[in-house]
Design a protein around this motif. Structure first.
Motif, PDB file in Angstrom:
ATOM      1  N   ASN A 201       0.861  -1.281   0.140  1.00  0.00           N
ATOM      2  CA  ASN A 201       0.002   0.054  -0.104  1.00  0.00           C
ATOM      3  C   ASN A 201       0.810   1.122  -0.090  1.00  0.00           C
ATOM      4  OD1 ASN A 201      -2.120  -1.740   0.338  1.00  0.00           O
ATOM      5  ND2 ASN A 201      -2.172  -1.572   2.565  1.00  0.00           N
ATOM      6  N   ALA A 202       2.203   1.234  -0.423  1.00  0.00           N
ATOM      7  CA  ALA A 202       3.046   2.298  -0.197  1.00  0.00           C
ATOM      8  C   ALA A 202       2.644   3.468  -0.935  1.00  0.00           C
ATOM      9  CB  ALA A 202       4.605   1.713  -0.495  1.00  0.00           C
ATOM     10  N   GLN A 203       1.786   3.262  -2.191  1.00  0.00           N
ATOM     11  CA  GLN A 203       1.456   4.533  -2.982  1.00  0.00           C
ATOM     12  C   GLN A 203       0.855   5.452  -2.091  1.00  0.00           C
ATOM     13  OE1 GLN A 203      -0.686   3.323  -6.268  1.00  0.00           O
ATOM     14  NE2 GLN A 203      -0.985   5.454  -6.846  1.00  0.00           N
ATOM     15  N   LEU A 204       0.050   4.982  -0.995  1.00  0.00           N
ATOM     16  CA  LEU A 204      -0.640   5.844  -0.352  1.00  0.00           C
ATOM     17  C   LEU A 204       0.084   6.732   0.689  1.00  0.00           C
ATOM     18  CD1 LEU A 204      -3.697   3.413   0.742  1.00  0.00           C
ATOM     19  CD2 LEU A 204      -3.638   5.448  -0.872  1.00  0.00           C
ATOM     20  N   LEU A 205       1.462   6.477   0.856  1.00  0.00           N
ATOM     21  CA  LEU A 205       2.214   7.172   1.945  1.00  0.00           C
ATOM     22  C   LEU A 205       2.521   8.487   1.796  1.00  0.00           C
ATOM     23  CD1 LEU A 205       4.750   4.507   2.863  1.00  0.00           C
ATOM     24  CD2 LEU A 205       3.142   5.632   4.489  1.00  0.00           C
ATOM     25  N   PRO A 206       2.719   9.124   0.610  1.00  0.00           N
ATOM     26  CA  PRO A 206       2.766  10.420   0.272  1.00  0.00           C
ATOM     27  C   PRO A 206       1.436  11.167   0.656  1.00  0.00           C
ATOM     28  CG  PRO A 206       3.909   9.342  -1.586  1.00  0.00           C
ATOM     29  CD  PRO A 206       3.118   8.443  -0.761  1.00  0.00           C
ATOM     30  N   GLY A 207       0.436  10.805   0.750  1.00  0.00           N
ATOM     31  CA  GLY A 207      -0.713  11.169   1.050  1.00  0.00           C
ATOM     32  C   GLY A 207      -1.262  11.017   2.412  1.00  0.00           C
ATOM     33  N   THR A 208      -0.416  10.456   3.436  1.00  0.00           N
ATOM     34  CA  THR A 208      -0.774  10.132   4.699  1.00  0.00           C
ATOM     35  C   THR A 208       0.022  11.048   5.754  1.00  0.00           C
ATOM     36  OG1 THR A 208      -0.783   7.893   4.145  1.00  0.00           O
ATOM     37  CG2 THR A 208      -0.774   8.144   6.288  1.00  0.00           C
ATOM     38  N   LEU A 209      -1.081  12.155   5.924  1.00  0.00           N
ATOM     39  CA  LEU A 209      -0.350  13.230   6.779  1.00  0.00           C
ATOM     40  C   LEU A 209      -1.199  13.668   7.832  1.00  0.00           C
ATOM     41  CD1 LEU A 209       1.512  15.466   4.228  1.00  0.00           C
ATOM     42  CD2 LEU A 209       2.623  14.193   5.882  1.00  0.00           C
ATOM     43  N   SER A 210      -1.160  14.820   8.544  1.00  0.00           N
ATOM     44  CA  SER A 210      -2.083  14.894   9.793  1.00  0.00           C
ATOM     45  C   SER A 210      -3.522  14.840   9.278  1.00  0.00           C
ATOM     46  CB  SER A 210      -1.766  16.450  10.226  1.00  0.00           C
ATOM     47  OG  SER A 210      -1.616  17.217   9.363  1.00  0.00           O
ATOM     48  N   TYR A 211      -3.823  15.415   8.144  1.00  0.00           N
ATOM     49  CA  TYR A 211      -5.190  15.541   7.474  1.00  0.00           C
ATOM     50  C   TYR A 211      -5.669  13.945   7.123  1.00  0.00           C
ATOM     51  CZ  TYR A 211      -2.521  15.150   3.211  1.00  0.00           C
ATOM     52  OH  TYR A 211      -1.743  14.634   2.148  1.00  0.00           O
ATOM     53  N   SER A 212      -4.928  12.943   7.411  1.00  0.00           N
ATOM     54  CA  SER A 212      -5.398  11.463   7.292  1.00  0.00           C
ATOM     55  C   SER A 212      -6.030  10.972   8.472  1.00  0.00           C
ATOM     56  CB  SER A 212      -4.053  10.707   6.829  1.00  0.00           C
ATOM     57  OG  SER A 212      -3.720  10.904   5.806  1.00  0.00           O
ATOM     58  N   THR A 213      -6.061  11.643   9.668  1.00  0.00           N
ATOM     59  CA  THR A 213      -7.013  11.641  10.769  1.00  0.00           C
ATOM     60  C   THR A 213      -8.420  11.364  10.469  1.00  0.00           C
ATOM     61  OG1 THR A 213      -7.576  11.994  13.116  1.00  0.00           O
ATOM     62  CG2 THR A 213      -7.473  13.895  11.367  1.00  0.00           C
ATOM     63  N   PRO A 214      -9.204  10.434  11.005  1.00  0.00           N
ATOM     64  CA  PRO A 214     -10.412  10.297  10.184  1.00  0.00           C
ATOM     65  C   PRO A 214     -11.592  11.437  10.735  1.00  0.00           C
ATOM     66  CG  PRO A 214      -9.756   8.378  11.488  1.00  0.00           C
ATOM     67  CD  PRO A 214      -8.812   9.471  11.789  1.00  0.00           C
ATOM     68  N   PHE A 215     -11.391  12.270  11.608  1.00  0.00           N
ATOM     69  CA  PHE A 215     -12.130  13.251  12.102  1.00  0.00           C
ATOM     70  C   PHE A 215     -12.043  14.620  11.757  1.00  0.00           C
ATOM     71  CE2 PHE A 215     -11.090   9.623  15.351  1.00  0.00           C
ATOM     72  CZ  PHE A 215     -12.189   8.998  15.184  1.00  0.00           C
ATOM     73  N   ARG A 216     -12.908  15.278  11.811  1.00  0.00           N
ATOM     74  CA  ARG A 216     -12.957  16.967  11.499  1.00  0.00           C
ATOM     75  C   ARG A 216     -13.822  17.448  12.499  1.00  0.00           C
ATOM     76  NH1 ARG A 216      -9.831  14.803   8.792  1.00  0.00           N
ATOM     77  NH2 ARG A 216      -9.163  15.306   6.746  1.00  0.00           N
ATOM     78  N   GLY A 217     -13.163  18.691  12.905  1.00  0.00           N
ATOM     79  CA  GLY A 217     -13.891  19.560  13.988  1.00  0.00           C
ATOM     80  C   GLY A 217     -13.966  18.790  15.222  1.00  0.00           C
ATOM     81  N   THR A 218     -15.306  19.083  16.056  1.00  0.00           N
ATOM     82  CA  THR A 218     -15.401  18.481  17.425  1.00  0.00           C
ATOM     83  C   THR A 218     -16.344  17.464  17.442  1.00  0.00           C
ATOM     84  OG1 THR A 218     -17.100  20.205  17.832  1.00  0.00           O
ATOM     85  CG2 THR A 218     -14.698  20.970  18.244  1.00  0.00           C
TER      86      THR A 218
END
Length: 458
Positions: A201-218
């Motif tokens: 699944n290494a192709q996904l690594l460049p797009g795996t950053l802090s925004y890759s957390t599932p949650f948004r907001g509160t």
């Protein structure tokens, strides 16, 4: 250290792959076959060449016929300042050992043992602690103590996440048999990095950053994982909004993104943004978005008798891409299928943890060509369609389509498929009608559910 100049180019390439694998860099940067540079009369191997968060364009090993081999790191003018400082500090460390180095505007070269130079480069880029021998050689060098560039998810960081959250993920199921809500939340945040860290699944690594957390907001008006976990002991969600994927880019100088490890350390429930000093702050939240569609959706939630603070948003696929069709087209078919299976499993775990009454699904998740989630498709097939003409900001009207239905198995009790709220250009005149329809779809479906959570007869 392995000798990086074997007799055959094929053997040399194999050794490069082995060394890169040991550093975890092969998962971020493409390894290219060795190519001769006939014009310069020199052989070289382009070890790595890919877009990455460091601003490095390529890493090459050169083999001049009259001089010692050297490692050449080429970067562009937008390289983050701290990364450039780290590279210059690395070059000066080898210079202190007697190696010849060149620090130019767009590249840095180190004439030294290639194995040692490449290993130290890997250490610098991964943010690992300086090796003992290097630290001793760099004693008194102010560059040696520079803070590391925020590392991407790599083999090493993946191991850390696995040790931290892997056992919880293995126990996480739709039965919710793990009662430590905070551990469950951390496991859900870490899961995208663990999945992307697998070699296939290494192709996904460049797009795996802090925004890759599932949650948004509160959620429940709480902004930290601890607070949300505590609230989950006594509350469940009224509404879970299911988005498709983060509209996000690379970690570059001035970007608000961090690594997924930094996201975990921030303690925020939703995506955090990071300043130049790596301090976190709350990121985007649907609850505070001023776009007409988001404002109307939250008003509709309240009109349906649901609590606007008992709302949370997650992304089905957490890897960065401008749109879901772009992400679908970028992934090969096998990886896309694995990512969808991951998304279905992750969503099932989220539902078991949050127990929402309503799940709002953006329609791109069931209408994007080439994308098929068995879980989401099954939901839509059990739903009925409703439509409404709404006045738009452009001055005309537009027909919006919704699919709503209840499920016998809970959670959730209601599924509402609708256009993405962020793209709804609803005028002030059209907002009340839109909100009434959405509220009625929620109320009517919820009223058809008995207290024992089975559909009531018509």
């Amino acid at each position: 250290m392995t000798d990086l100049r074997p007799h055959s180019r094929e053997a040399r390439a194999n050794q490069f792959r082995t060394l890169a694998h040991s550093m975890g860099l092969e998962r971020l940067l493409s390894i290219h076959k060795a190519k001769p540079n006939a014009n310069a009369g020199q052989d070289y191997d382009k070890l790595f060449a890919a877009a990455n968060q460091w601003g490095i364009r390529s890493v090459e090993a050169w083999y001049p016929s009259t001089r010692a081999p050297y490692l050449k790191v080429t970067h562009g003018p937008t390289i983050p300042g701290r990364c450039k400082d780290q590279l210059e500090g690395l070059a000066r460390t080898f210079e202190q050992r007697g190696a010849r180095v060149a620090i130019q505007q767009t590249y840095i070269s180190i004439h030294a043992d290639l194995g040692k130079a490449l290993a130290e480069l890997g250490r610098v880029l991964s943010g690992a602690r300086e090796a003992e021998t290097v630290a001793e050689a760099a004693a008194g060098d102010s560059k040696g103590a520079l803070a590391p560039v925020p590392p991407p998810v790599s083999a090493n960081s993946g191991l850390g996440l696995q040790a931290d959250c892997g056992s919880t993920i293995s126990r996480l199921s739709t039965e919710n048999d793990c009662t430590d809500k905070h551990a469950l939340l951390r496991a859900l945040v870490a899961a995208p990095a663990l999945f992307a860290g697998r070699p296939e699944n290494a192709q996904l690594l460049p797009g795996t950053l802090s925004y890759s957390t599932p949650f948004r907001g509160t959620a429940f008006g709480c902004s930290t994982l601890d607070e949300v976990a505590a609230a989950l002991d006594t509350r469940s969600l009224d509404v879970l909004i299911l988005g498709s994927n983060p509209n996000a880019g690379e970690l570059t100088a001035g970007s608000p993104y961090g690594t997924l490890e930094e996201q975990l350390r921030s303690s925020y429930f939703g995506e955090a943004y990071f300043g130049a000093d790596r301090s976190p702050r709350p990121g985007w939240a649907p609850q505070s978005d001023s776009k007409p569609g988001w404002r109307s959706l939250f008003r509709a939630i309240e009109k349906a008798g649901l609590s606007s603070d008992a709302v949370a948003m997650v992304n089905y696929l957490p890897w960065g891409s401008s749109t879901l069709p772009d992400l679908v087209q970028a992934l090969d078919s096998d990886l896309l299928q694995r990512a969808i299976e991951f998304g279905d499993r992750q969503l099932s775990r989220l539902l078991a943890l949050f127990r929402p009454k309503v799940v709002i699904v953006v329609r791109s998740l069931t209408e994007t060509k080439g994308f098929h989630s068995p879980l989401l498709a099954g939901w839509k097939e059990s739903s009925g369609q409703s439509s409404i003409n709404v006045a738009t900001m452009a001055g005309g009207t537009k027909r919006f389509h919704f699919f709503a239905g209840g499920l016998q198995a809970v959670p959730p009790r209601l599924l509402l498929h609708m256009p993405h709220p962020g793209y709804l250009q609803i005028s002030n005149a059209g907002a009340p009608a839109f909100e009434e329809v959405v509220a009625r779809l929620m109320m009517d479906s919820l009223l058809q559910i008995k207290p024992d959570q089975t559909p009531a007869p018509n």
